[in-house]
Design an enzyme around this catalytic site. Structure first.
Site, short mmCIF file in Angstrom:
data_model
loop_
_atom_site.label_atom_id
_atom_site.label_comp_id
_atom_site.label_asym_id
_atom_site.label_seq_id
_atom_site.Cartn_x
_atom_site.Cartn_y
_atom_site.Cartn_z
N ARG A 273 0.52 9.81 27.71
CA ARG A 273 0.56 8.41 28.15
C ARG A 273 -0.86 7.87 28.11
O ARG A 273 -1.68 8.23 28.96
CB ARG A 273 1.14 8.38 29.58
CG ARG A 273 1.53 7.02 30.07
CD ARG A 273 1.74 7.06 31.58
NE ARG A 273 0.47 7.15 32.26
CZ ARG A 273 0.25 7.77 33.41
NH1 ARG A 273 1.23 8.38 34.03
NH2 ARG A 273 -0.95 7.78 33.96
N HIS A 277 0.05 4.58 34.53
CA HIS A 277 1.51 4.67 34.73
C HIS A 277 2.17 3.30 34.56
O HIS A 277 3.16 3.15 33.85
CB HIS A 277 1.77 5.23 36.13
CG HIS A 277 3.21 5.24 36.52
ND1 HIS A 277 4.12 6.07 35.91
CD2 HIS A 277 3.90 4.52 37.44
CE1 HIS A 277 5.32 5.86 36.45
NE2 HIS A 277 5.20 4.92 37.36
N TYR A 286 -7.18 10.12 38.58
CA TYR A 286 -6.59 11.46 38.52
C TYR A 286 -6.70 12.13 37.14
O TYR A 286 -6.16 13.20 36.94
CB TYR A 286 -5.12 11.45 38.98
CG TYR A 286 -4.25 10.43 38.26
CD1 TYR A 286 -3.70 10.71 37.02
CD2 TYR A 286 -3.99 9.19 38.82
CE1 TYR A 286 -2.92 9.80 36.35
CE2 TYR A 286 -3.20 8.25 38.16
CZ TYR A 286 -2.67 8.55 36.94
OH TYR A 286 -1.89 7.64 36.27
C1 TPP Z 1 14.62 9.29 42.30
C2 TPP Z 1 13.24 8.74 42.21
N1 TPP Z 1 12.23 9.34 42.88
C3 TPP Z 1 10.99 8.82 42.81
C4 TPP Z 1 10.73 7.70 42.07
C5 TPP Z 1 9.32 7.13 42.02
N2 TPP Z 1 8.73 7.32 40.70
C6 TPP Z 1 8.72 6.33 39.80
S1 TPP Z 1 8.05 6.78 38.36
C7 TPP Z 1 7.73 8.34 38.92
C8 TPP Z 1 7.09 9.36 38.02
C9 TPP Z 1 7.99 9.77 36.91
O1 TPP Z 1 7.30 10.52 35.96
P1 TPP Z 1 7.96 11.01 34.64
O2 TPP Z 1 9.38 11.40 34.87
O3 TPP Z 1 7.08 12.04 34.06
O4 TPP Z 1 8.02 9.73 33.70
P2 TPP Z 1 6.84 8.80 33.14
O5 TPP Z 1 6.59 7.74 34.18
O6 TPP Z 1 5.65 9.65 32.91
O7 TPP Z 1 7.40 8.20 31.91
C10 TPP Z 1 8.16 8.48 40.24
C11 TPP Z 1 8.00 9.70 41.03
C12 TPP Z 1 11.81 7.10 41.37
N3 TPP Z 1 11.66 6.04 40.60
N4 TPP Z 1 13.04 7.65 41.46
#
Ligand code: TPP
Length: 384
Positions: A273, A277, A286
């Site tokens: 990425r 985020h 980080y």
């Molecule tokens: C069930 C749930 N728990 C926590 C969150 C908060 N949250 C949003 S994005 C994220 C990180 C997700 O990372 P990843 O799956 O690696 O996807 P990326 O954002 O890197 O595409 C979190 C913890 C959420 N949206 N849904």
């Protein structure tokens, strides 16, 4: 002390269990030790030049879409945008590999995949603009809503694909998820059911290194995310997620396998990425710049561009044309996103219940009366 055997005890002695056999032979399910690559390898010989050219045009358009959507957040025209800059090869390959009759189940980061599948670029941003409702009809393009709760789109994809198979419909579901999403219970349940039922699903994990600020090493102790497939009894494939030709090829094989009724595949695309985020995050807190720079040298758009120019499939004029088309798309997106949508407050009551409750009907009547009174007042003021 010895235990004395009572007379006749031999009859009660348990017989040895039957020889243990694995349910599934794990060897063919194991991913390659290294991410699979096509660009710059002999495997390129199997790829149609037209596909490479199409992938490139979509990648350039996708990159421009990402930068434009991010700019719109800074201009206050979009509430939030989770950019997929650096991950365009996964986004575009996922969209192009599906037939019209198939279904795409994207996460919140996969706007590009939805747009590359044919969704209107503005409609795709409706939710991220802060509007109520998803903004598009999922059935029209066979794209499930961009899913914010992590991994919940995965069991949805399995359910839809399994139901389609029971009905005899030739439908494959491709579900996208991040590395962080693989730690969710929904990931486990979806993969388990899909493998047991041999549902026609492809799971695409975009391992972009981070779940917001959590690096992969704190997410899992598995050898790779693709290895998780073996525990469910489906093949795991590890692919270079910045090599659009490789991602397309691996996903195409997984889709074909699902269509033949041989069940699901888990594909881990190793990518990065490049942006934070979302626009609300500061990635410098980080991760170190040198890591980002190392990935910049493995940029998906440049990798493909180098391959195409090296093979004489893309000259300066063609490149200019692709870039201009991307600029036109960005300008149209900017103009349309700068127009304020006209909202009808009465829509608050639409699409909530099939049959309105008494209480909501009363509230709707009250709001309608207020709006009418306001309109009368406005008309009188205007008449003066
Ligand atoms: C069930 C749930 N728990 C926590 C969150 C908060 N949250 C949003 S994005 C994220 C990180 C997700 O990372 P990843 O799956 O690696 O996807 P990326 O954002 O890197 O595409 C979190 C913890 C959420 N949206 N849904």
């Amino acid at each position: 002390m010895t235990v004395q055997e009572l007379p006749g005890a031999a009859a009660y002695r348990p017989t040895p269990p039957p020889a243990w056999k694995p349910i599934t032979d794990p060897a063919p399910l194991l991913p390659d030790p290294e991410p699979y690559r096509v660009l710059g390898t002999d495997a390129i010989a199997d790829v149609e030049p037209e596909l490479l050219i199409r992938l490139h045009a979509e990648l350039v358009r996708g990159r421009r879409y990402n930068t434009q959507a991010t700019a719109l957040t800074k201009q206050g025209r979009l509430a939030v945008y989770p950019s997929s800059t650096g991950q365009e090869a996964c986004e575009i390959a996922a969209a192009l590999v599906l037939e019209e009759r198939d279904w795409l189940f994207p996460s919140y980061r996969d706007t590009l995949a939805a747009v590359a599948r044919g969704l209107d670029p503005v409609e795709a941003l409706t939710l991220l603009r802060g509007d109520r409702h998803t903004g598009y009809d999922p059935r029209e393009h066979r794209i499930a809503p961009l899913c914010t709760p992590l991994a919940t789109q995965l069991p949805h994809a399995v359910g839809l694909a399994h139901a389609a198979r029971l009905k005899g419909d030739d439908v494959v579901a491709l579900a996208m998820v991040g590395d962080g999403g693989t730690s969710e219970g929904d990931f486990h349940e979806a993969l388990n059911f899909a493998a047991v039922w041999k549902a026609p699903v492809v799971f695409l994990v975009q391992n972009n290194g981070f779940a917001i600020s959590v690096p992969l090493a704190k997410q899992t102790a598995a050898p790779s995310l693709a290895h998780k497939a073996v525990g469910y009894g489906m093949p795991g494939r590890l692919v270079d997620g910045n090599d659009a030709a490789a991602v397309h090829q691996v996903l195409a094989q997984a889709v074909a396998r699902a269509r033949r009724g041989e069940g699901p595949t888990l594909v881990e695309a190793v990518t990065y990425r490049m942006d934070a985020h979302t626009n609300a995050d500061d990635a410098t807190r980080y991760r170190v710049d040198s890591e980002v720079e190392a990935w910049r040298a493995h940029d998906p758009v440049q990798l493909l561009e180098r391959e195409l120019t090296g093979r004489g499939l893309l000259d300066d004029a063609a490149l200019e044309e692709v870039r201009e088309a991307a600029e036109r798309m960005a300008a149209a997106l900017r103009d349309r996103m700068n127009a304020d949508p006209v909202l009808n407050p009465m829509d608050l009551f639409s699409h909530v219940y099939a049959e309105q409750t008494e209480q909501l009907r009363e509230q709707a009547d009250r709001l309608r009366a207020e709006l009418e009174a306001e309109q009368d007042h406005h008309d009188q003021e205007g008449g003066r």
